[in-house]
Design a protein around this motif. Sequence first.
Motif, short mmCIF file in Angstrom:
data_model
loop_
_atom_site.label_atom_id
_atom_site.label_comp_id
_atom_site.label_asym_id
_atom_site.label_seq_id
_atom_site.Cartn_x
_atom_site.Cartn_y
_atom_site.Cartn_z
N SER A 121 0.83 -1.21 0.00
CA SER A 121 0.00 0.00 0.00
C SER A 121 0.86 1.26 0.00
CB SER A 121 -0.94 0.00 1.21
OG SER A 121 -0.20 -0.12 2.41
N SER A 122 2.07 1.18 0.57
CA SER A 122 2.96 2.34 0.60
C SER A 122 3.46 2.72 -0.79
CB SER A 122 4.15 2.06 1.52
OG SER A 122 4.87 0.92 1.09
N ASP A 123 3.34 1.79 -1.76
CA ASP A 123 3.77 2.08 -3.13
C ASP A 123 2.70 2.81 -3.93
OD1 ASP A 123 6.24 0.74 -2.80
OD2 ASP A 123 5.24 -1.19 -3.09
N LEU A 124 1.52 2.97 -3.33
CA LEU A 124 0.41 3.68 -3.97
C LEU A 124 0.19 5.00 -3.25
CD1 LEU A 124 -2.01 0.68 -4.42
CD2 LEU A 124 -1.31 2.17 -6.28
N GLN A 125 0.49 6.10 -3.92
CA GLN A 125 0.36 7.42 -3.32
C GLN A 125 -0.31 8.37 -4.29
OE1 GLN A 125 1.18 8.07 -0.17
NE2 GLN A 125 2.10 6.06 0.23
N GLU A 126 -1.49 8.89 -3.88
CA GLU A 126 -2.21 9.90 -4.65
C GLU A 126 -2.40 9.51 -6.11
OE1 GLU A 126 -0.12 13.55 -4.07
OE2 GLU A 126 -0.68 13.70 -1.95
N GLY A 127 -2.83 8.27 -6.31
CA GLY A 127 -3.15 7.82 -7.66
C GLY A 127 -1.95 7.42 -8.50
N ILE A 128 -0.77 7.40 -7.89
CA ILE A 128 0.45 7.01 -8.61
C ILE A 128 1.03 5.77 -7.93
CG2 ILE A 128 2.79 7.65 -9.30
CD1 ILE A 128 0.69 9.18 -10.81
N VAL A 129 1.36 4.77 -8.73
CA VAL A 129 2.01 3.58 -8.20
C VAL A 129 3.46 3.56 -8.67
CG1 VAL A 129 1.30 2.15 -10.18
CG2 VAL A 129 1.92 1.05 -8.04
N THR A 130 4.35 3.17 -7.77
CA THR A 130 5.78 3.13 -8.09
C THR A 130 6.29 1.70 -7.97
OG1 THR A 130 6.09 5.37 -7.21
CG2 THR A 130 8.06 4.01 -7.51
N LEU A 131 6.87 1.22 -9.05
CA LEU A 131 7.53 -0.09 -9.06
C LEU A 131 9.03 0.14 -8.98
CD1 LEU A 131 5.63 -1.97 -11.94
CD2 LEU A 131 5.11 -1.98 -9.50
N THR A 132 9.71 -0.70 -8.22
CA THR A 132 11.16 -0.58 -8.09
C THR A 132 11.81 -1.95 -8.25
OG1 THR A 132 11.01 -0.84 -5.68
CG2 THR A 132 10.99 1.42 -6.54
N GLY A 133 13.13 -1.98 -8.25
CA GLY A 133 13.87 -3.24 -8.27
C GLY A 133 13.59 -4.12 -9.47
N ASP A 134 13.42 -5.40 -9.21
CA ASP A 134 13.24 -6.38 -10.29
C ASP A 134 11.98 -6.11 -11.11
OD1 ASP A 134 15.55 -7.66 -9.52
OD2 ASP A 134 14.52 -9.21 -8.34
N ASP A 135 10.90 -5.68 -10.45
CA ASP A 135 9.67 -5.40 -11.19
C ASP A 135 9.86 -4.25 -12.17
OD1 ASP A 135 8.25 -7.41 -10.00
OD2 ASP A 135 7.32 -6.14 -8.48
N ALA A 136 10.52 -3.19 -11.72
CA ALA A 136 10.77 -2.06 -12.60
C ALA A 136 11.68 -2.47 -13.76
CB ALA A 136 11.40 -0.91 -11.82
N HIS A 137 12.69 -3.24 -13.46
CA HIS A 137 13.60 -3.72 -14.50
C HIS A 137 12.85 -4.59 -15.50
CE1 HIS A 137 16.85 -6.04 -16.41
NE2 HIS A 137 17.64 -5.03 -16.08
N HIS A 138 11.93 -5.42 -15.01
CA HIS A 138 11.15 -6.29 -15.90
C HIS A 138 10.29 -5.47 -16.85
CE1 HIS A 138 9.39 -10.03 -17.20
NE2 HIS A 138 8.17 -9.63 -16.88
N VAL A 139 9.66 -4.43 -16.32
CA VAL A 139 8.80 -3.57 -17.16
C VAL A 139 9.62 -2.85 -18.21
CG1 VAL A 139 7.37 -1.49 -17.16
CG2 VAL A 139 7.00 -3.24 -15.44
N ALA A 140 10.72 -2.23 -17.79
CA ALA A 140 11.48 -1.35 -18.68
C ALA A 140 12.39 -2.09 -19.65
CB ALA A 140 12.30 -0.36 -17.85
N TYR A 141 13.01 -3.19 -19.19
CA TYR A 141 14.06 -3.80 -20.00
C TYR A 141 13.73 -5.20 -20.52
CZ TYR A 141 16.56 0.09 -17.95
OH TYR A 141 16.94 1.35 -17.56
#
Length: 253
Positions: A8-28
């Motif tokens: 839930s801490s990754d969801l702030q004011e309608g914006i979700v933030t992915l980091t680490g392996d998940d972010a790498h998976h999305v981008a690369y």
Amino acid sequence: MPRFFVQSSDLQEGIVTLTGDDAHHVAYSLRLAAGKHIDVCCDGLVYDCELEAFSPDKSHPWVKARVCSVTKADTEPPYQVVLYQALPKGDKLDIIIQKAVECGVAQVVPFESSRCIARAKSDAEARKTERRQRIAEEAAKQCGRGIIPKVSPTVSFSEMLNEASKADMTLFCYEGEGTSSLPVVLTKANFQKEKTYSPVIAVIVGSEGGFSPEEATEAAVRGFSMVGLGRRILRCETAPSFVLACLSYQYEL
């Protein structure tokens, strides 16, 4: 659509933030660009999100996406199954966890029984539990679950009995005398498909050698439902999926 799990801490004011392996998976790995959509799950809710921004630093990746809509996950069964699995040999538990997650389990609790050949080692338990949790997470992503089922550290037989006794129904899978057929037990339970109530069902499965008569007696004294799984003896890695499939047929499909 790609699915990711966040806190839930990754969801702030309608914006979700992915980091680490998940972010790498999305981008690369997936090579998704701004404007593409992903599913993000948190606490049984599914967020349809549109990708907006990416980290310029590949060594510290992050991805931000805007929430477009929110729906309740429709892939969760109307009950919560806790699978208590006696430790099997080798890597069988990995397969059991993966398939149990696909079949709708909410939690997996390994335990030691008298006939277990494999035993938990205190110095390796934390590492093994972490790896098993990753297996559950990957399976949850693959099959579209709304939650990541929890994999607990290994407990003793007596601890397992104490925990399982708290469930609304406890199925002790046993090939010996004094059992009832699984369909009979499930029909008698007759849980209703109510949106406001999600009964907890404990499923207890032995290791390769099954349970000793003494362990079965102890479970019966506790009031557990002693169930047989048909005329054929199932392997310990087959029995959990079999029972979970029967539960799905009876209460979900």
